[in-house]
Design a protein around this motif. Structure first.
Motif, PDB file in Angstrom:
ATOM      1  N   ALA A 142       0.822  -1.219   0.000  1.00  0.00           N
ATOM      2  CA  ALA A 142       0.000   0.000   0.000  1.00  0.00           C
ATOM      3  C   ALA A 142       0.847   1.255   0.000  1.00  0.00           C
ATOM      4  CB  ALA A 142      -0.936   0.006   1.210  1.00  0.00           C
ATOM      5  N   GLY A 143       2.116   1.136   0.437  1.00  0.00           N
ATOM      6  CA  GLY A 143       3.018   2.277   0.408  1.00  0.00           C
ATOM      7  C   GLY A 143       3.023   3.085   1.691  1.00  0.00           C
ATOM      8  N   ASN A 144       4.018   3.991   1.816  1.00  0.00           N
ATOM      9  CA  ASN A 144       4.122   4.891   2.958  1.00  0.00           C
ATOM     10  C   ASN A 144       3.139   6.062   2.807  1.00  0.00           C
ATOM     11  OD1 ASN A 144       6.514   3.574   4.196  1.00  0.00           O
ATOM     12  ND2 ASN A 144       7.538   4.303   2.326  1.00  0.00           N
ATOM     13  N   LEU A 145       2.542   6.440   3.914  1.00  0.00           N
ATOM     14  CA  LEU A 145       1.574   7.534   3.912  1.00  0.00           C
ATOM     15  C   LEU A 145       2.124   8.718   4.701  1.00  0.00           C
ATOM     16  CD1 LEU A 145      -1.307   8.676   3.343  1.00  0.00           C
ATOM     17  CD2 LEU A 145      -1.988   7.666   5.543  1.00  0.00           C
ATOM     18  N   ALA A 146       2.049   9.912   4.122  1.00  0.00           N
ATOM     19  CA  ALA A 146       2.396  11.155   4.817  1.00  0.00           C
ATOM     20  C   ALA A 146       1.125  11.993   4.950  1.00  0.00           C
ATOM     21  CB  ALA A 146       3.447  11.932   4.037  1.00  0.00           C
ATOM     22  N   GLU A 147       0.934  12.575   6.130  1.00  0.00           N
ATOM     23  CA  GLU A 147      -0.247  13.424   6.347  1.00  0.00           C
ATOM     24  C   GLU A 147       0.136  14.623   7.204  1.00  0.00           C
ATOM     25  OE1 GLU A 147      -4.335  11.878   7.034  1.00  0.00           O
ATOM     26  OE2 GLU A 147      -4.151  12.873   8.997  1.00  0.00           O
ATOM     27  N   GLU A 148      -0.280  15.789   6.796  1.00  0.00           N
ATOM     28  CA  GLU A 148      -0.074  17.017   7.563  1.00  0.00           C
ATOM     29  C   GLU A 148      -1.416  17.702   7.761  1.00  0.00           C
ATOM     30  OE1 GLU A 148       2.743  19.658   5.880  1.00  0.00           O
ATOM     31  OE2 GLU A 148       4.431  18.237   6.036  1.00  0.00           O
ATOM     32  N   VAL A 149      -1.619  18.213   8.964  1.00  0.00           N
ATOM     33  CA  VAL A 149      -2.860  18.923   9.291  1.00  0.00           C
ATOM     34  C   VAL A 149      -2.491  20.353   9.696  1.00  0.00           C
ATOM     35  CG1 VAL A 149      -4.903  19.018  10.764  1.00  0.00           C
ATOM     36  CG2 VAL A 149      -3.990  16.796  10.027  1.00  0.00           C
ATOM     37  N   HIS A 150      -3.043  21.332   8.993  1.00  0.00           N
ATOM     38  CA  HIS A 150      -2.752  22.744   9.250  1.00  0.00           C
ATOM     39  C   HIS A 150      -4.019  23.442   9.731  1.00  0.00           C
ATOM     40  CE1 HIS A 150       1.183  22.656   7.143  1.00  0.00           C
ATOM     41  NE2 HIS A 150       0.602  21.679   6.455  1.00  0.00           N
ATOM     42  N   PRO A 151      -4.053  23.874  10.986  1.00  0.00           N
ATOM     43  CA  PRO A 151      -5.216  24.636  11.463  1.00  0.00           C
ATOM     44  C   PRO A 151      -5.281  25.981  10.735  1.00  0.00           C
ATOM     45  CG  PRO A 151      -3.831  23.889  13.284  1.00  0.00           C
ATOM     46  CD  PRO A 151      -3.054  23.675  12.040  1.00  0.00           C
TER      47      PRO A 151
END
Length: 458
Positions: A142-151
């Motif tokens: 499935a691969g590596n997942l990157a996630e960023e959350v910006h308020p």
């Protein structure tokens, strides 16, 4: 009894065969490990926002960059989330290009246009979510997942502008002032006049939300087609407020200048030292200087005078050169003749003042020197920034006594008059500029005009 030596079938050492096998295994295994290490690489994609984003408005743009130099990008998503609602702004999948190394692109850039009004979201707090997945064989392929959350804050309400005092009548080459208030913090504001932007500045630290902007009207203005106060808040929402500015007609004089061979022979060598590309006769060189060099010089002046100190340094009326007589006026339309034939036309964007030779040249008001060097047709030149878009220019000096960045007081020595540049005799060429626009200095020398027109509401 005798013993015969036993013949060894596998070489001289019993370890030869196992070592050979081990070498073969290593030769096969090492590349396999390298391949598997790259296929199962653990590094997630990189995510970058082009600009720091704290708010989005009614219409905004979000620039995103995703990178993965190893296995390549599989999918990139940009979402806007508010409480339980999640809206997809961007979803881009990349087809597999290979089953081995870099199966997807190494990078992807996209600018997403966001129309908040069409998304069903309300003003208030929200989150911008960035996701990217790569083509690593990890996570069961499935691969590596990157996630960023910006308020961030959703703000769709434009600022409210209230226009107060303003200069009502301005002539071409004249200066005016507008005072206005804005009900919130803004990123950019000022006056837009016939396509020229004049930035606004805080009126006073004690009066938050109150601003003023000085504006200059070019000498060749024939009509006022646009006169607005504009503002853009931190979320990118824009507002406009109209200004009632009326144009007063004015007719500027015309001069005839006859060029002599003596003048050309005396002047052109000075310019060839600075502009070695000049060629041809003295007349050819003069035309190059009067057209091309003049254009380069004026562009440089506009560049210098388009970025001013935010605080007002000047006070009251501006000084005129002491004990001087006027030799040429602002916006005089000059026709140049050589041997009886008209060869060129230019406009004189300043006032020429003459006194004695090597006269002391004083700063017309308090300010900071932002230019002090040779400048083509202007010769040795000093430009002083008086703050909030107002500048004064002094040229044809024989000698400069100040340096860039030096603070000068009203009446402080800048240098001495001379004949450098396109000067036929010892004099001072004096100009005033407002946000890069040449304006008539005579207004700035008039105490009643300064007090009545440029101190409105202060």
């Amino acid at each position: 009894m005798s013993f015969e030596p036993v013949e060894r079938k596998w070489g001289k050492s019993p370890l030869a065969f196992p070592l050979t096998v081990l070498v073969v295994v290593l030769i096969l295994l090492v590349p396999l490990v390298v391949v598997l290490t790259r296929l199962y690489e653990p590094e997630p994609p990189g995510l970058v926002l082009a600009d720091e984003l704290a708010r989005i408005g009614l219409s905004s743009k979000i620039a995103v960059t995703a990178t993965d130099e190893r296995s390549g990008l599989r999918k990139v998503e940009v979402l806007l989330r508010q409480e339980q609602q999640e809206v997809t702004l961007l979803s881009r999948e990349f087809p597999r290009q290979s089953w081995f190394f870099r199966a997807g692109p190494p990078s992807y850039n996209e600018t997403v246009e966001v129309a908040v009004g069409e998304l069903g979201l309300r003003d208030g707090r929200a989150e911008l979510v960035l996701r990217a997945r790569d083509y690593s064989w990890r996570q069961r392929l499935a691969g590596n997942l990157a996630e960023e959350v910006h308020p961030l804050l959703i703000d769709t309400r434009p600022p409210v502008i209230s226009v107060g005092d303003a200069t009502r009548y301005v002539r071409p080459g004249g200066t005016g002032l507008v005072r206005y208030t804005i009900d919130e913090e803004v990123a950019r504001h000022g006056v837009m006049l016939n396509g020229i932007f004049h930035p606004g500045f805080p009126l006073s630290p004690e009066l938050p939300g109150e601003y003023l902007a000085y504006f200059g009207l070019p000498y060749d203005t024939e009509t006022i087609s646009e006169a607005l106060v504009i503002a853009e808040d931190l979320a990118g929402n824009r507002a406009r407020g109209g200004i009632a500015v009326n144009l007063r007609r004015v007719n500027y004089p015309r001069d005839r200048i006859n060029l002599s061979d003596n003048f050309l022979r005396a002047k052109m060598p000075e310019f060839t030292a600075y502009y070695p590309e000049m060629s041809g006769s003295h007349l050819d060189q003069f035309l190059y200087v009067n057209r091309e060099v003049r254009g380069m010089n004026d562009r440089r002046i506009r560049e210098i005078t388009s970025n001013s100190l935010p605080q007002r340094l000047w006070e009251g009326v501006f000084l005129r050169m002491a004990r001087s007589s006027q030799r040429a006026g602002f916006a005089d339309h000059r026709s140049y003749f050589y041997e009886g034939s008209k060869i060129d036309e230019q406009v004189h964007l300043g006032v020429d003042l003459a006194s004695v030779r090597q006269a002391e040249i004083e700063s017309a008001n308090h300010g900071v020197v932002v230019f002090a060097e040779y400048l083509g047709i202007y010769g040795n030149t000093v430009i002083v920034d008086h703050g909030q878009g107002v500048f004064s220019l002094y040229s044809h000096l024989s000698r400069i006594t100040v340096e860039d960045g030096e603070r000068v007081e009203r009446g402080g020595l800048l240098g001495y008059s001379g004949v450098t540049g396109m000067a036929g005799g010892d004099h001072l060429h004096f100009s005033m500029l407002v946000n890069g626009v040449f304006v008539d200095p005579i207004e700035w020398w008039d105490r009643s005009w300064v007090e009545n027109q440029l101190t409105v509401g202060r």
